[in-house]
Structure formats: structure tokens, C-alpha cells
Write an enzyme that holds these catalytic residues in place. Structure first.
Site: not given
Length: 457
Positions: A360, A164
Site C-alpha cells: 500500500e 497491518e
């Protein structure tokens, strides 16, 4: 029965700084999190800092067996840059021994390690030089990445560079949730570009070194849904998608920075400093696969006030609350599984149907002890329902032809979460903060059945 592809990767994800513990021990140098907690412990929930976390530095052997017990066949974690190269150059031999043993334990328990290189844990020695604002960070990361490939390449088949990257950009330089917690859009864009170049040079090093396996990046992708079909709201959604998704997805997969992004930044005097061969290097060093983290959609509307040149993302789009949303009240996040199907089709139709996996997806809930039964097991039916709904949408996307090869829940064991500490729990295993004891939750039993069936009933 919704059956998933053969050899589908069923697993969980975590990071080194959120799970290892031993934050100041065994030769590790401080990260920004260690120093920020030292300077401002009051910013952290219940004064829970990064020193101990889930203590997997000591328990990884038993934890690998716990993964095997619920039939996980893969697990993503990260290497701590600060542990492996405490000063950026000198290899910490104890760290090498730890990670080699850790990865071997995973493999011997039938768990494929997917290893990420950076999960928000900037070394303090580099932060003092400017962190990702400084071009030096690009070469420093490339050196670190190549060191990892050399030391652990025989144990790791799947590598990712960043988790991220947009998060450390916006949280550190726009919204104040990560160190240095400043609000400067121009610096944020420069940080983003240096992060992209650090990723690119790591991929270049991997390919030139002819290491076995594959390399990718993990991106947080939240599809942008406009409030209405008005011209203004549609444009706001396009800009939100351009800034938050395409800014990393296009260069890493397609090898190009979108022209309309360059034009937008130029019009607002926000273009980053770029070196002569950077764009060509990006073009030549695309990824083998993508990890996609998905938790919530992004719902946007036209901004009510616009600064020119822009001072923040709010000058391009604003968030809005959809009245029909289902919400996780503990995080304040909307629950919208349908977006995972939209992500699957986006990758198929716009990104050459590159191989990808859900890196995720999970649900954080506070005070889970409320749901503990007489045997001591947490009955987390809400988490099971969350994953069932998202997996159903993922399966729909795979049936439509999207090239997805795995699903990883966040997370294997309750872990430390930055400023939130242990406020919200995500794990298949409950962590007792008093004694580090691990206890399987109902969701862990359920996930084992999903893995055994390779599908949903």
C-alpha cells in the site's frame, strides 16, 4: 528512464469490508464494524456505515475489466471471514461461489489476485468471546485460513494472513479508533501475541497442507527517526522501532521475538500469556514474502513523563513534528518518500533480503470534485506527484539490491474507510456515491503509462 524488474507487479489494494458492500446480505454475519455502526452510528463520518461501501459484490466483473483497462497486472483484496464462515464453522456456499467467480474474473482479465485473510474485520460471534484477547481466536483463525486454502488454492498463488496487525492492536486497545476502543496496554500486548500466533498457525497450515504458491503477511512499516542524536532520543527511536516494527517483522521473517522486547515487557509487567510450544512454532513457520504498507515516517523523541510500569507507548517515546515536513493536510500525515528507500535497505540488510513488495502507498484527499475538469475527469496531479516521488525512492532501493517485486497503490476505486467513511478519496477511479458509477481519474491514465513502460521517465 527508471526501469523496474521484469515481471514487476503493478497493481492496487483494497479490502473486503471496505469495498464489497452487502454487509448484512448473502449469508454474511456481522463484524465488529457492522455492530459498532448499529450501536454508535454517530461515531462514523456522515453516518456512512459498512453496509454498502463500493458495492463490488455486484460490480466485480466490470471492475476487473476496469483494472485491465489501466493495465494492472495484480490486485490485492481480502476474504471476509464473516461471509465465508458466518458462524466460524459452516461454509457459506454463496460466498464460495462469489469469491471463486471474483478471483476467476481477475485472472481472466490478466490480473493476479493477492488474497489477504484479515483486514480489521473481526467476526462479532468471536468478539463476544473476547476477540483477539481470547486464545480461542488463534485456533479459529487457523481453521478459517485452512478453509480458504482448500477452497481457493487453485486460483490464488500469493496469500497473506493479516493486513497491518499492529493497527487493530493499537487502534482497538490503545487509541480508541477501532472496536472495542479501550485503552489498556497489557490487553493490547496480549492481543498482539494472539494475532502473531494466529498468523503463525495459518502459515503452519499452509505449509503442512503443501498448497501451491506462497504465503506472507502485510505490515505497516514507518521508519523511526529521532528528533536528535541525544542518547535519550536515540533510545526512544529504538523502542518505537522495537514495539511497532520489529515486534511483528522479526518473528514472521526471522522466527524470533527480539530479546530486548521480551526484556522490556518483563520489566514493565507486560509479558503476554504464552503456551508451551508457541516460540518453537514461530521459529519453524516463517513467511515466504512480506508486504509493506508505507504512508508516513515515524518521528519520535524521548518521553517527557514516564510511568513505571508503563501504561501506554508514551512512556517509551513521544511523537514530534519536524519543522521541515511536507504534509498531506487532509490526513495530517507527513509526506516523506525517502523513507521508502530506507525501508528497502532495512529489508536487504536486516531481514535476509527477503522478497517483498509495496502493498500500500497512496494519498487521500477530500473534496476531489474541486479538481474535476469539463469532461468530468478529476485532475489529481497531487496523487501522481506523490506516487512518482515514492516510486523514485523505491527504484533507488531496488538498484541498491533490495528484493522488491511489486508496487500496489491504495487504491483501485474510492473506498469506505472505517470511521472516516468517504471523507478522503484514494482511488484511480472516482466513485459516485449516488449511483455507484466509476470514472477514471488522471492518475489512472498516468499509472497505465507507468505499467506499459515498466518504469518512470
Amino acid at each position: 528512464m527508471k526501469t523496474f524488474p521484469k515481471d514487476f507487479l503493478w497493481g492496487a489494494a483494497i479490502s473486503a469490508p471496505q469495498s464489497e458492500g452487502h454487509g448484512s446480505l448473502n449469508g454474511k454475519s456481522p463484524s465488529t464494524w457492522d455492530k459498532w455502526y448499529e450501536m454508535n452510528p454517530e461515531k462514523f463520518s456522515k453516518n456512512q456505515g459498512p453496509e454498502h461501501t463500493s458495492n463490488m459484490y455486484e460490480t466485480y466483473c466490470e471492475d476487473a475489466k476496469r483494472m485491465n483497462a489501466i493495465h494492472l497486472n495484480s490486485f490485492r483484496t481480502s476474504i471476509a471471514w464473516t461471509r465465508l464462515l458466518p458462524d466460524g464453522k459452516t461454509v457459506n456456499s454463496e460466498a464460495v461461489a462469489f469469491y471463486r467467480s471474483y478471483f476467476n474474473e481477475l485472472r481472466s482479465n490478466g490480473v493476479k489476485p493477492i488474497i489477504n485473510l484479515f483486514h480489521f474485520d473481526m467476526p462479532w460471534w468471536l468478539m463476544k468471546k473476547g476477540g483477539w484477547e481470547a486464545r480461542e481466536s488463534v485456533e479459529a483463525f487457523a481453521f478459517y485460513a485452512n478453509t480458504c486454502f482448500e477452497l481457493f488454492g487453485d486460483l490464488v498463488e500469493l496469500w497473506t494472513t493479516f493486513n497491518e496487525p499492529m493497527v487493530h492492536v493499537e487502534c482497538g486497545y490503545l487509541y480508541g479508533y477501532h472496536y472495542p476502543a479501550i485503552h489498556d496496554l497489557k490487553k493490547a500486548i496480549q492481543v498482539g501475541f494472539h494475532t502473531l500466533m494466529a498468523h503463525t498457525l495459518a502459515v503452519k497450515s499452509f505449509k503442512e497442507g503443501k498448497y501451491s504458491g506462497q504465503i506472507g503477511i502485510i505490515l505497516n512499516v514507518s521508519p523511526c527517526y529521532p528528533k536528535s542524536q541525544s542518547k535519550e532520543d536515540l533510545e526512544a527511536a529504538q523502542l518505537a522501532d522495537l514495539l511497532n516494527t520489529k515486534s511483528f517483522l522479526d518473528p514472521t521473517v526471522l522466527g524470533t521475538i527480539p530479546e530486548n522486547l521480551i526484556e522490556l515487557l518483563a520489566a514493565n509487567e507486560l509479558l503476554p500469556k504464552v503456551e508451551t510450544n508457541d516460540l518453537n512454532t514461530i521459529k519453524k513457520n516463517t513467511v515466504d514474502f512480506i508486504g509493506m504498507n508505507y504512508y508516513q515516517p515515524r518521528r519520535v523523541q524521548a518521553p517527557t513523563k514516564i510511568n513505571q510500569p508503563a501504561l501506554s507507548p508514551a512512556d517509551f517515546y513521544e511523537h514530534y513534528d519536524w519543522s521541515g515536513k511536507k504534509i498531506n493536510p487532509y490526513r495530517g500525515w507527513e509526506i516523506y518518500p525517502e523513507a521508502l528507500y530506507d525501508v528497502a535497505l532495512m529489508i536487504k540488510n536486516e531481514y535476509k533480503n527477503i522478497a517483498w513488495y509495496v502493498s500500500e502507498n497512496g494519498m487521500g484527499v477530500a473534496d476531489e470534485e474541486r479538481f474535476m475538469d469539463q469532461t468530468g475527469m478529476i485532475q489529481d496531479d497531487y496523487r501522481i506527484e506523490f506516487m512518482q516521488e515514492h516510486l523514485a525512492q523505491l527504484h533507488k532501493g531496488i538498484e541498491a539490491g533490495s528484493n522488491c517485486f511489486g508496487y500496489h497503490s491504495w487504491t483501485f476505486i474510492d473506498c469506505w474507510s472505517w470511521l472516516n467513511g468517504y471523507k478522503n478519496r484514494y482511488g484511480f477511479y472516482r466513485l459516485d456515491l449516488e449511483n455507484d458509477q466509476r470514472t477514471l481519474k488522471q492518475s489512472g491514465h498516468w499509472f497505465k503509462e507507468v505499467v506499459d513502460r515498466n518504469g518512470l521517465i
